[in-house]
Design an enzyme around this catalytic site. Sequence first.
Site, PDB file in Angstrom:
ATOM      1  N   ARG A 131     -12.021  15.668   7.694  1.00 46.10           N
ATOM      2  CA  ARG A 131     -12.713  16.046   6.286  1.00 46.10           C
ATOM      3  C   ARG A 131     -14.155  16.186   6.656  1.00 46.10           C
ATOM      4  O   ARG A 131     -14.830  15.842   7.492  1.00 46.10           O
ATOM      5  CB  ARG A 131     -12.744  14.889   5.463  1.00 46.10           C
ATOM      6  CG  ARG A 131     -11.564  14.479   4.810  1.00 46.10           C
ATOM      7  CD  ARG A 131     -11.663  13.180   3.896  1.00 46.10           C
ATOM      8  NE  ARG A 131     -10.549  12.510   4.073  1.00 46.10           N
ATOM      9  CZ  ARG A 131     -10.447  11.038   3.902  1.00 46.10           C
ATOM     10  NH1 ARG A 131     -11.542  10.497   3.369  1.00 46.10           N
ATOM     11  NH2 ARG A 131      -9.337  10.267   4.255  1.00 46.10           N
TER      12      ARG A 131
ATOM     13  N   ARG B 111      -2.442  -2.321  -3.327  1.00 51.97           N
ATOM     14  CA  ARG B 111      -3.714  -1.393  -3.385  1.00 51.97           C
ATOM     15  C   ARG B 111      -3.674  -0.217  -4.073  1.00 51.97           C
ATOM     16  O   ARG B 111      -2.635   0.745  -4.193  1.00 51.97           O
ATOM     17  CB  ARG B 111      -3.667  -0.868  -1.872  1.00 51.97           C
ATOM     18  CG  ARG B 111      -5.111  -0.074  -1.589  1.00 51.97           C
ATOM     19  CD  ARG B 111      -5.015   0.299  -0.141  1.00 51.97           C
ATOM     20  NE  ARG B 111      -6.354   0.841   0.041  1.00 51.97           N
ATOM     21  CZ  ARG B 111      -6.685   1.645   1.159  1.00 51.97           C
ATOM     22  NH1 ARG B 111      -5.755   1.564   2.170  1.00 51.97           N
ATOM     23  NH2 ARG B 111      -7.782   2.184   1.209  1.00 51.97           N
TER      24      ARG B 111
ATOM     25  N   GLU C 175      -8.286  -5.531   4.977  1.00 55.55           N
ATOM     26  CA  GLU C 175      -8.210  -5.009   3.622  1.00 55.55           C
ATOM     27  C   GLU C 175      -7.132  -5.717   3.003  1.00 55.55           C
ATOM     28  O   GLU C 175      -7.050  -6.029   1.726  1.00 55.55           O
ATOM     29  CB  GLU C 175      -8.074  -3.546   3.476  1.00 55.55           C
ATOM     30  CG  GLU C 175      -9.470  -2.782   3.836  1.00 55.55           C
ATOM     31  CD  GLU C 175      -8.926  -1.404   4.269  1.00 55.55           C
ATOM     32  OE1 GLU C 175      -8.836  -0.879   5.486  1.00 55.55           O
ATOM     33  OE2 GLU C 175      -9.428  -0.500   3.328  1.00 55.55           O
TER      34      GLU C 175
ATOM     35  N   ASN D 275       0.738  -1.247  -0.035  1.00 57.16           N
ATOM     36  CA  ASN D 275       0.015   0.056   0.018  1.00 57.16           C
ATOM     37  C   ASN D 275       1.043   1.164   0.256  1.00 57.16           C
ATOM     38  O   ASN D 275       1.518   1.674   1.045  1.00 57.16           O
ATOM     39  CB  ASN D 275      -0.819  -0.035   1.057  1.00 57.16           C
ATOM     40  CG  ASN D 275      -1.753   1.121   1.389  1.00 57.16           C
ATOM     41  OD1 ASN D 275      -1.765   1.977   0.379  1.00 57.16           O
ATOM     42  ND2 ASN D 275      -2.557   1.263   2.411  1.00 57.16           N
TER      43      ASN D 275
ATOM     44  N   HIS E 188     -12.983   2.693   0.041  1.00 52.14           N
ATOM     45  CA  HIS E 188     -12.894   1.666   1.284  1.00 52.14           C
ATOM     46  C   HIS E 188     -13.600   0.295   0.639  1.00 52.14           C
ATOM     47  O   HIS E 188     -13.885  -0.531   1.678  1.00 52.14           O
ATOM     48  CB  HIS E 188     -13.619   2.080   2.373  1.00 52.14           C
ATOM     49  CG  HIS E 188     -12.955   3.375   3.233  1.00 52.14           C
ATOM     50  ND1 HIS E 188     -13.924   4.146   3.621  1.00 52.14           N
ATOM     51  CD2 HIS E 188     -11.791   3.364   3.395  1.00 52.14           C
ATOM     52  CE1 HIS E 188     -13.179   5.152   4.237  1.00 52.14           C
ATOM     53  NE2 HIS E 188     -11.760   4.712   4.117  1.00 52.14           N
TER      54      HIS E 188
ATOM     55  N   GLU F  64     -14.687  -0.370  15.183  1.00 54.80           N
ATOM     56  CA  GLU F  64     -14.331  -1.597  16.031  1.00 54.80           C
ATOM     57  C   GLU F  64     -14.262  -1.424  17.364  1.00 54.80           C
ATOM     58  O   GLU F  64     -14.414  -2.350  18.381  1.00 54.80           O
ATOM     59  CB  GLU F  64     -13.054  -2.321  15.527  1.00 54.80           C
ATOM     60  CG  GLU F  64     -13.164  -2.857  14.141  1.00 54.80           C
ATOM     61  CD  GLU F  64     -11.987  -3.157  13.495  1.00 54.80           C
ATOM     62  OE1 GLU F  64     -10.755  -3.478  14.000  1.00 54.80           O
ATOM     63  OE2 GLU F  64     -11.835  -3.187  12.130  1.00 54.80           O
TER      64      GLU F  64
ATOM     65  N   HIS G 181     -17.970   1.562   7.823  1.00 54.52           N
ATOM     66  CA  HIS G 181     -16.260   1.493   8.017  1.00 54.52           C
ATOM     67  C   HIS G 181     -15.984   2.943   8.663  1.00 54.52           C
ATOM     68  O   HIS G 181     -16.068   3.828   7.891  1.00 54.52           O
ATOM     69  CB  HIS G 181     -15.528   1.383   6.669  1.00 54.52           C
ATOM     70  CG  HIS G 181     -14.298   1.642   7.019  1.00 54.52           C
ATOM     71  ND1 HIS G 181     -13.309   0.530   6.431  1.00 54.52           N
ATOM     72  CD2 HIS G 181     -13.366   2.672   6.941  1.00 54.52           C
ATOM     73  CE1 HIS G 181     -12.232   0.967   6.510  1.00 54.52           C
ATOM     74  NE2 HIS G 181     -12.086   2.137   6.873  1.00 54.52           N
TER      75      HIS G 181
HETATM   76  P1  AMP Z   1      -8.528   3.856  11.234  1.00 51.44           P
HETATM   77  O1  AMP Z   1      -8.586   4.687  10.352  1.00 51.44           O
HETATM   78  O2  AMP Z   1      -9.431   2.769  10.937  1.00 51.44           O
HETATM   79  O3  AMP Z   1      -7.152   3.174  11.484  1.00 51.44           O
HETATM   80  O4  AMP Z   1      -9.036   4.541  12.549  1.00 51.44           O
HETATM   81  C1  AMP Z   1      -8.324   5.332  13.184  1.00 51.44           C
HETATM   82  C2  AMP Z   1      -9.213   6.088  14.323  1.00 51.44           C
HETATM   83  O5  AMP Z   1     -10.016   5.295  15.099  1.00 51.44           O
HETATM   84  C3  AMP Z   1      -8.422   6.858  15.019  1.00 51.44           C
HETATM   85  O6  AMP Z   1      -8.392   8.088  14.629  1.00 51.44           O
HETATM   86  C4  AMP Z   1      -9.439   7.002  16.430  1.00 51.44           C
HETATM   87  O7  AMP Z   1     -10.208   8.151  16.419  1.00 51.44           O
HETATM   88  C5  AMP Z   1     -10.141   5.850  16.432  1.00 51.44           C
HETATM   89  N1  AMP Z   1      -9.981   4.877  17.482  1.00 51.44           N
HETATM   90  C6  AMP Z   1      -8.934   3.979  17.461  1.00 51.44           C
HETATM   91  N2  AMP Z   1      -8.781   3.290  18.684  1.00 51.44           N
HETATM   92  C7  AMP Z   1      -9.863   3.888  19.176  1.00 51.44           C
HETATM   93  C8  AMP Z   1     -10.427   3.529  20.671  1.00 51.44           C
HETATM   94  N3  AMP Z   1     -10.105   2.842  21.537  1.00 51.44           N
HETATM   95  N4  AMP Z   1     -11.618   4.304  21.024  1.00 51.44           N
HETATM   96  C9  AMP Z   1     -12.031   5.271  20.179  1.00 51.44           C
HETATM   97  N5  AMP Z   1     -11.561   5.625  18.782  1.00 51.44           N
HETATM   98  C10 AMP Z   1     -10.409   4.764  18.543  1.00 51.44           C
END
Ligand code: AMP
Length: 397
Positions: A240, A90, A384, A7, A179, A333, A207
């Site tokens: 964004r 990717r 992914e 990626n 995504h 998640e 997502h």
């Molecule tokens: P991603 O782009 O899927 O890697 O998601 C990143 C975002 O997930 C981070 O900027 C956080 O805002 C959120 N995130 C990650 N871990 C947690 C957590 N334990 N509780 C709440 N938000 C989280």
Amino acid sequence: MKILVINAGSSSLKYQLIDMATEKAVAKGGCERIGLEGSFLKHKANGKEVIIEKPMPNHQVAVQLVLDALVDKDYGAISSMKEIDAVGHRVVHSGEDFNCSVRITPEVLETIASNTELAPLHQPANITGINACRAIMPDTPMVAVFDTAFHSTMPDYAYMYGVPYEAYKNYKIRRYGFHGSSHLFVSDEAAKYLGKPKEELKIVTCHLGNGSSISAVDGGKCVDTSMGFTPLAGVPMGTRSGDIDPAIVEFLETKTGMTTAEVINYLNKKSGMAGISGVSSDFRDLAAAMEQGNDRARLALDMFAYATKKYVGAYAAAMGGIDCLVFTAGIGENDGYIREKVTDGLSFLGVEIDKAENKIRTGEIHDITAKGGRVKVLVIPTNEELVIARDTARLSK
Ligand code: AMP
């Protein structure tokens, strides 16, 4: 069979080496600050994690360092490069040229390049990553897996904007969605978990990460998605804006003296949760600030949950019902608070969660449906890279 998943970003390159027998990563890591001072590679394999600080003037040097790390006797995962059967890349944008993953040939590369104006920040980096790998591994099959491909099944009335038809015909202006690999992965996992053929299921996949998108997946096919011509559209995100009235762009230019490019940057980098709260784009920081009484952090979180809830309702309407609601990615998640707020008040659709289950984090597929809830609500870790590896394995045989 071992697949290297790449990626490539403009100054970064993430990778995973996936063993298809187990579908598990045997090595993973990333290069940061490619082309800049202070570049380094963080690599994990063999139960070890190393940081290798070396100059990486370009992506080709970075790819070579990744390969060196993969075959290292101490912290490597394979004994020779020959063990890499194929490389999956990717690629952000397929335009309307590909509706599925494709084996990379010189002609395919040309077509990918021809869609650069649809993703000017990401597509050149993806192409650079592909070229770097081809230069070092000219005989290894390479596959492009597009972020947009899963959404190619949207009907025309869902992907068209209300602009003159010629804007679509001449400039390819339409909703594409992003995504895709994640929405595909979690909707397939949901069907498997429920033990039902995906053809029989209406699923809304959320997502929710730093970038967020919501999709309606009917019978295994995407029929609508919240991101649009670019990933700026949809719900407000980390930085964004998400959907706004397009007239705001010119209004902001007039009021602030910003150029169009500056306004677009403002909407991409300074807006969303960060811009509304003035605190952070990270939901953990926002939750902490809200607990301490910061009302703008509360507002940002309320806006995010409300916008996401509206998409769930809209997509249930678009599909004529909903059997399953899936949460995935960093926020989906991990953030029980957001899941609770998104699902709150959706019992009229049959969506009800078990609040105690919702607080538990398992790192695996987790059913948080309330007893008697008609719609299954699942938390599913996305993967992914595995989607890319599976397509690459299939297409490189
Ligand atoms: P991603 O782009 O899927 O890697 O998601 C990143 C975002 O997930 C981070 O900027 C956080 O805002 C959120 N995130 C990650 N871990 C947690 C957590 N334990 N509780 C709440 N938000 C989280």
